[in-house]
Motif scaffolding. Structure first.
Motif, PDB file in Angstrom:
ATOM      1  N   GLU A 320       0.836  -1.202   0.000  1.00  9.48           N
ATOM      2  CA  GLU A 320       0.000   0.000   0.000  1.00  9.48           C
ATOM      3  C   GLU A 320       0.872   1.254   0.000  1.00  9.48           C
ATOM      4  N   ALA A 321       1.900   1.257   0.855  1.00 11.30           N
ATOM      5  CA  ALA A 321       2.794   2.423   0.910  1.00 11.30           C
ATOM      6  C   ALA A 321       3.509   2.619  -0.425  1.00 11.30           C
ATOM      7  N   GLN A 322       3.950   1.520  -1.042  1.00  4.93           N
ATOM      8  CA  GLN A 322       4.619   1.624  -2.335  1.00  4.93           C
ATOM      9  C   GLN A 322       3.664   2.133  -3.416  1.00  4.93           C
ATOM     10  N   THR A 323       2.387   1.731  -3.314  1.00  4.58           N
ATOM     11  CA  THR A 323       1.388   2.225  -4.269  1.00  4.58           C
ATOM     12  C   THR A 323       1.232   3.736  -4.146  1.00  4.58           C
ATOM     13  N   TYR A 324       1.174   4.211  -2.887  1.00  2.00           N
ATOM     14  CA  TYR A 324       1.051   5.654  -2.687  1.00  2.00           C
ATOM     15  C   TYR A 324       2.287   6.388  -3.212  1.00  2.00           C
ATOM     16  N   VAL A 325       3.439   5.777  -3.066  1.00  2.00           N
ATOM     17  CA  VAL A 325       4.655   6.391  -3.609  1.00  2.00           C
ATOM     18  C   VAL A 325       4.545   6.506  -5.140  1.00  2.00           C
ATOM     19  N   SER A 326       3.973   5.473  -5.765  1.00  2.00           N
ATOM     20  CA  SER A 326       3.812   5.524  -7.225  1.00  2.00           C
ATOM     21  C   SER A 326       2.870   6.646  -7.635  1.00  2.00           C
ATOM     22  N   TYR A 327       1.927   7.025  -6.725  1.00  2.00           N
ATOM     23  CA  TYR A 327       1.014   8.118  -7.026  1.00  2.00           C
ATOM     24  C   TYR A 327       1.739   9.463  -7.052  1.00  2.00           C
ATOM     25  N   MET A 328       2.963   9.500  -6.559  1.00  2.00           N
ATOM     26  CA  MET A 328       3.719  10.746  -6.552  1.00  2.00           C
ATOM     27  C   MET A 328       4.193  11.135  -7.952  1.00  2.00           C
ATOM     28  N   GLU A 329       4.116  10.204  -8.897  1.00  2.00           N
ATOM     29  CA  GLU A 329       4.495  10.493 -10.276  1.00  2.00           C
ATOM     30  C   GLU A 329       3.251  10.633 -11.139  1.00  2.00           C
ATOM     31  N   LEU A 330       3.211  11.696 -11.941  1.00  2.74           N
ATOM     32  CA  LEU A 330       2.102  11.931 -12.870  1.00  2.74           C
ATOM     33  C   LEU A 330       2.501  11.392 -14.238  1.00  2.74           C
ATOM     34  N   LEU A 331       1.759  10.395 -14.736  1.00  6.33           N
ATOM     35  CA  LEU A 331       2.071   9.742 -15.999  1.00  6.33           C
ATOM     36  C   LEU A 331       1.119  10.204 -17.092  1.00  6.33           C
ATOM     37  N   ALA A 332       1.632  10.268 -18.313  1.00  9.09           N
ATOM     38  CA  ALA A 332       0.807  10.650 -19.456  1.00  9.09           C
ATOM     39  C   ALA A 332      -0.237   9.561 -19.712  1.00  9.09           C
ATOM     40  N   PRO A 333      -1.540   9.919 -19.799  1.00  8.10           N
ATOM     41  CA  PRO A 333      -2.569   8.903 -20.012  1.00  8.10           C
ATOM     42  C   PRO A 333      -2.616   8.376 -21.436  1.00  8.10           C
ATOM     43  N   ALA A 334      -1.999   9.089 -22.396  1.00  6.39           N
ATOM     44  CA  ALA A 334      -2.042   8.656 -23.795  1.00  6.39           C
ATOM     45  C   ALA A 334      -0.959   9.398 -24.570  1.00  6.39           C
TER      46      ALA A 334
END
Length: 455
Positions: A320-334
């Motif tokens: 869960e903590a690692q998932t939240y860390v991944s949310y710290m990066e904004l990725l291009a949706p397309a």
């Protein structure tokens, strides 16, 4: 009367003529219904996507700018993640602690299984001694000395066992318990420091209530583990329980009694019968040991299950903590082009706030508007041709949607006799491929060729 008749006849002729005119007009309109009477123009449009963070925070990096071409999955921006990285480190430490507990519980299972094996071997040995004692009853008095020596050996074993219990736990076991106590103490201090830090941040409004509550829970958990380790350390340093020592003393007394019996029976064949009794006592003792060891296995297996559950929970918290860390990066949706940027480095943004607007590259269309009298020959799925005004090229498209236009696009009837309202329809045409250099907003015109022959 003559003039009245003339007026009436004139009116009838006028009405008949008007009717013929209306009928002929309707026939003309029906004759040409469904044919395109114009070549309307429209503008190229494209899907625009908003890229936003899944959670709020302060922007630490902006990696693209307006006009940049981006690929799906490319990192566009990042949020500050020091606090979350701390949580990940704590979760990783908790996973390691749970792994240690699991290894300890599994070791306890193996030790209990080893005791069962030893006890079973002792039972087999005692049964063998019993059989030998029955055979020895037919031997001479010389065999008695052998039995006395065996009894003396049993006494020595019992004495050694009693001495080991009275001496207490080994230095290695005490050191292990002490190390675990120190580790849990350090974990408690770390959790306390983190709690105090989050309390200060919460009072300043820089962290959430949920983060503070999680820190409080971690501190309570670390304190509980420290108390358990302290109790274990106290147990090791205090030594074995009195009942274990009493049992060892009883075993020693029993071994001495057997020895005395063997010595008293020296020179008598009946001494072998005492050996048989000793063997039977050994069997019972070994069976009791087996029962106790199997109970220990059950307890150790329960500890293994508990440790496995704790490990799964810790791993889930880490994931869960690692998932939240991944949310710290904004990725291009397309894949697409950055059209606009709505945040700068250092700004606080909320969850769902559109930081970037991206125009998709592979999804362009336009919408033509026709009166309802011109769309009867059109259907969704038909291929059509349009002309690019910027280059004059003819391109192919496909009708993907037809729907009535808004009410303001309705052509209202005048007061002339026989006219009706005419509604407009929007015809959406998608383009699977466009020439290079064609950008959103350019003008396209319905080609004179219009609908292609799909037969």
């Amino acid at each position: 009367m003559k003039y009245l008749r003339i007026i009436v006849l004139s009116a009838m002729v006028l009405l008949i003529g008007s009717g013929i005119f209306v009928l002929s007009t309707n026939k003309v309109e029906s004759k040409f219904a469904g044919k395109m009477e114009s070549n309307p123009t429209a503008y190229l449009e494209a899907t625009q996507l908003h890229a936003s963070f899944k959670m709020g925070g302060r922007v630490s990096e902006i990696l693209v700018k307006e006009g940049d071409v981006v690929k799906k999955g490319q990192v566009l921006a990042r949020l500050e993640s020091e606090e979350l990285l701390t949580k990940v480190a704590q979760a990783e430490a908790a996973v390691e602690v749970q792994k240690g507990k699991l290894a300890e519980a599994q070791s306890a299972v193996q030790m209990a299984q080893g005791k069962v094996g030893e006890a079973e071997a002792s039972t087999a040995a005692a049964a063998a001694r019993k059989s030998q004692g029955a055979d020895a009853a037919r031997l001479t008095a010389q065999s008695v000395e052998k039995q006395v020596k065996e009894a003396q050996a049993v006494v020595k074993v019992a004495e050694a066992k009693l001495a080991a219990l009275q001496n207490g736990a080994r230095a290695e076991e005490k050191q292990q318990a002490k190390s675990k106590l120190e580790a849990t103490k350090k974990a408690q201090e770390t959790a306390q420091t983190n709690l105090e830090r989050l309390q200060a941040l919460y009072e300043e409004g820089l962290t959430s209530q949920a983060a503070l509550e999680e820190a409080e829970m971690n501190f309570k958990k670390a304190s509980s583990e420290y108390e358990v380790a302290d109790q274990a350390y106290q147990m090791v340093t205090k030594g074995p329980r009195q009942e274990e020592i009493n049992a060892a003393k009883a075993q020693l007394e029993q071994a001495k009694a057997v020895l005395e019996l063997a010595e008293v029976s020296r020179g008598q064949v009946a001494v072998q019968e005492g050996d048989i009794l000793v063997a039977e006592a050994g069997i019972k003792q070994s069976e009791a040991t087996i029962t106790s060891a199997k109970s220990g296995i059950s307890q150790a297996e329960a500890l293994v299950l508990s440790a496995q559950a704790g490990l799964q929970q810790a791993e889930a918290s880490l994931a869960e903590a690692q998932t939240y860390v991944s949310y710290m990066e904004l990725l291009a949706p397309a894949d697409g082009i950055i059209v606009s940027k709505s945040a700068e480095t250092g700004e606080l943004v909320g969850s769902g706030y559109p930081v970037f607007t991206i125009e998709a590259q592979e999804d362009k269309w336009t919408t033509f508007y026709f009166p309802e009298t011109d769309v009867t020959a059109l259907n969704v799925g038909q291929e059509v041709q349009v002309r690019l005004l910027s280059t004059g090229e003819e391109v192919e498209g496909k009708i993907v949607q037809m729907e009535p236009a808004a009410s303001f696009a309705v052509k209202k009837a005048s007061q002339s006799l026989g006219e009706t309202d005419i509604r407009s329809f929007g015809v959406k045409v998608a383009f699977p491929q466009l020439p290079e250099g064609i950008v959103t907003g350019m003008t396209v015109q319905w080609s004179e060729q219009g609908v292609k022959d799909n037969e």
